[in-house]
Write a protein that holds these residues in place. Structure first.
Motif, PDB file in Angstrom:
ATOM      1  N   LYS A  25       0.255   3.871  -2.794  1.00  0.00           N
ATOM      2  CA  LYS A  25      -0.545   5.045  -2.440  1.00  0.00           C
ATOM      3  C   LYS A  25       0.194   6.105  -1.642  1.00  0.00           C
ATOM      4  O   LYS A  25      -0.296   7.220  -1.501  1.00  0.00           O
ATOM      5  CB  LYS A  25      -1.755   4.608  -1.609  1.00  0.00           C
ATOM      6  CG  LYS A  25      -2.748   3.781  -2.366  1.00  0.00           C
ATOM      7  CD  LYS A  25      -3.928   3.463  -1.493  1.00  0.00           C
ATOM      8  CE  LYS A  25      -5.063   2.980  -2.358  1.00  0.00           C
ATOM      9  NZ  LYS A  25      -6.344   3.351  -1.835  1.00  0.00           N
ATOM     10  N   ARG A  81      -2.228   8.666   2.015  1.00  0.00           N
ATOM     11  CA  ARG A  81      -3.418   8.163   1.327  1.00  0.00           C
ATOM     12  C   ARG A  81      -3.749   6.713   1.661  1.00  0.00           C
ATOM     13  O   ARG A  81      -4.788   6.213   1.259  1.00  0.00           O
ATOM     14  CB  ARG A  81      -3.260   8.321  -0.186  1.00  0.00           C
ATOM     15  CG  ARG A  81      -3.249   9.786  -0.611  1.00  0.00           C
ATOM     16  CD  ARG A  81      -3.182   9.966  -2.095  1.00  0.00           C
ATOM     17  NE  ARG A  81      -2.333   8.938  -2.699  1.00  0.00           N
ATOM     18  CZ  ARG A  81      -2.390   8.566  -3.959  1.00  0.00           C
ATOM     19  NH1 ARG A  81      -3.241   9.118  -4.767  1.00  0.00           N
ATOM     20  NH2 ARG A  81      -1.585   7.648  -4.442  1.00  0.00           N
ATOM     21  N   THR A  82      -2.864   6.029   2.381  1.00  0.00           N
ATOM     22  CA  THR A  82      -3.140   4.646   2.755  1.00  0.00           C
ATOM     23  C   THR A  82      -4.040   4.612   3.978  1.00  0.00           C
ATOM     24  O   THR A  82      -3.723   5.210   5.001  1.00  0.00           O
ATOM     25  CB  THR A  82      -1.833   3.875   3.050  1.00  0.00           C
ATOM     26  OG1 THR A  82      -1.068   3.806   1.850  1.00  0.00           O
ATOM     27  CG2 THR A  82      -2.113   2.474   3.552  1.00  0.00           C
ATOM     28  N   THR A  83      -5.165   3.930   3.865  1.00  0.00           N
ATOM     29  CA  THR A  83      -6.090   3.793   4.987  1.00  0.00           C
ATOM     30  C   THR A  83      -5.945   2.409   5.619  1.00  0.00           C
ATOM     31  O   THR A  83      -5.378   1.493   5.013  1.00  0.00           O
ATOM     32  CB  THR A  83      -7.552   3.965   4.518  1.00  0.00           C
ATOM     33  OG1 THR A  83      -7.884   2.855   3.668  1.00  0.00           O
ATOM     34  CG2 THR A  83      -7.755   5.286   3.778  1.00  0.00           C
ATOM     35  N   ASP A 142      -7.472  -0.082   3.383  1.00  0.00           N
ATOM     36  CA  ASP A 142      -6.594  -0.469   2.274  1.00  0.00           C
ATOM     37  C   ASP A 142      -5.666  -1.607   2.699  1.00  0.00           C
ATOM     38  O   ASP A 142      -5.492  -2.592   1.969  1.00  0.00           O
ATOM     39  CB  ASP A 142      -5.719   0.711   1.820  1.00  0.00           C
ATOM     40  CG  ASP A 142      -6.496   1.835   1.182  1.00  0.00           C
ATOM     41  OD1 ASP A 142      -7.561   1.581   0.588  1.00  0.00           O
ATOM     42  OD2 ASP A 142      -6.018   2.992   1.274  1.00  0.00           O
ATOM     43  N   CYS A 151       0.826  -1.210   0.000  1.00  0.00           N
ATOM     44  CA  CYS A 151       0.000   0.000   0.000  1.00  0.00           C
ATOM     45  C   CYS A 151       0.863   1.265   0.000  1.00  0.00           C
ATOM     46  O   CYS A 151       0.566   2.220  -0.716  1.00  0.00           O
ATOM     47  CB  CYS A 151      -0.923   0.018   1.219  1.00  0.00           C
ATOM     48  SG  CYS A 151      -2.289  -1.152   1.136  1.00  0.00           S
ATOM     49  N   GLU A 177       7.940  12.165   1.017  1.00  0.00           N
ATOM     50  CA  GLU A 177       6.553  12.456   1.411  1.00  0.00           C
ATOM     51  C   GLU A 177       6.487  12.580   2.935  1.00  0.00           C
ATOM     52  O   GLU A 177       5.879  13.502   3.473  1.00  0.00           O
ATOM     53  CB  GLU A 177       5.601  11.352   0.952  1.00  0.00           C
ATOM     54  CG  GLU A 177       4.184  11.572   1.468  1.00  0.00           C
ATOM     55  CD  GLU A 177       3.266  10.358   1.331  1.00  0.00           C
ATOM     56  OE1 GLU A 177       2.150  10.428   1.869  1.00  0.00           O
ATOM     57  OE2 GLU A 177       3.649   9.348   0.713  1.00  0.00           O
TER      58      GLU A 177
END
Length: 194
Positions: free
Chosen positions: A18, A22-24, A27, A14, A106
């Motif tokens: 992502k 943005r990774t939940t 996910d 993930c 990031e």
């Protein structure tokens, strides 16, 4: 594999697809074939799991340079030839590890938004510095003293981060291992003249 390992592998996939923000949790659960409760049970939180997954990804990159793990380092520990050889291997690995380095930046850029993650990653940096010292010096990580980690390890980590920024931003103008080594050689010669 058990749920713990499945979660870690799913989280790694993930992150690479992502990114961190943005990774939940959903996910990760979908990717790992586990359930939401297992994240809390095994890792405490989604963020702690993602940090562990990120650290695991970075360790995998580092292992590709480590002679004990099959990396190609043949020059004597502590020599400028080894310095250049290690940086050549690091740079050679950029295309395969690009997504991981992008993920690193990031996290750097978003660190203020996720202070608990920032804290966990700051703690993980110590291990990274120790691993870098070991790679350049040939000293096993368990035998590297704290002063060396706090000096040489920080230097190598600073060089690594700066080099990665250059190679990710513009590979055509990025510093090569040869240029980096030539610069260090000049610094050493200049320091010994006085």
């Amino acid at each position: 594999m058990g749920h713990r390992e499945d979660l870690l592998e799913g989280a790694k996939r993930c992150l690479l697809e992502k990114g961190f923000l943005r990774t939940t949790a959903r996910d990760v659960v979908k990717e790992s074939g586990t359930n939401l409760a297992s994240i809390g049970y095994h890792y405490g939180s989604k963020d702690a799991l993602l940090v562990q997954a990120y650290v695991s990804l970075i360790e995998e990159v580092g292992e590709s340079f480590d002679p004990a793990m099959g990396g190609q380092v043949t020059q004597p520990p502590g020599s400028l030839e080894r310095f250049q050889e290690v940086w050549t291997n690091v740079i050679r690995g950029v295309p395969q590890s690009r997504a991981i380095w992008m993920l690193s930046y990031e996290l750097i850029a978003q660190g203020d938004r996720i202070p608990e993650v920032r804290k966990l990653l700051a703690e993980a940096q110590e291990e990274g510095r120790t691993g870098l010292v070991s790679l350049f010096s040939g000293i096993p990580e368990a035998e590297v003293d704290q002063e060396t980690v706090d000096t040489e390890g920080r230097l190598y980590q600073t060089l690594l981060n700066g080099l990665m920024v250059q190679w990710l931003f513009d590979p055509d103008s990025a510093t090569t291992a040869e240029q980096l080594t030539a610069g260090v050689r000049r610094l050493i010669q200049g320091a010994t003249k006085g």
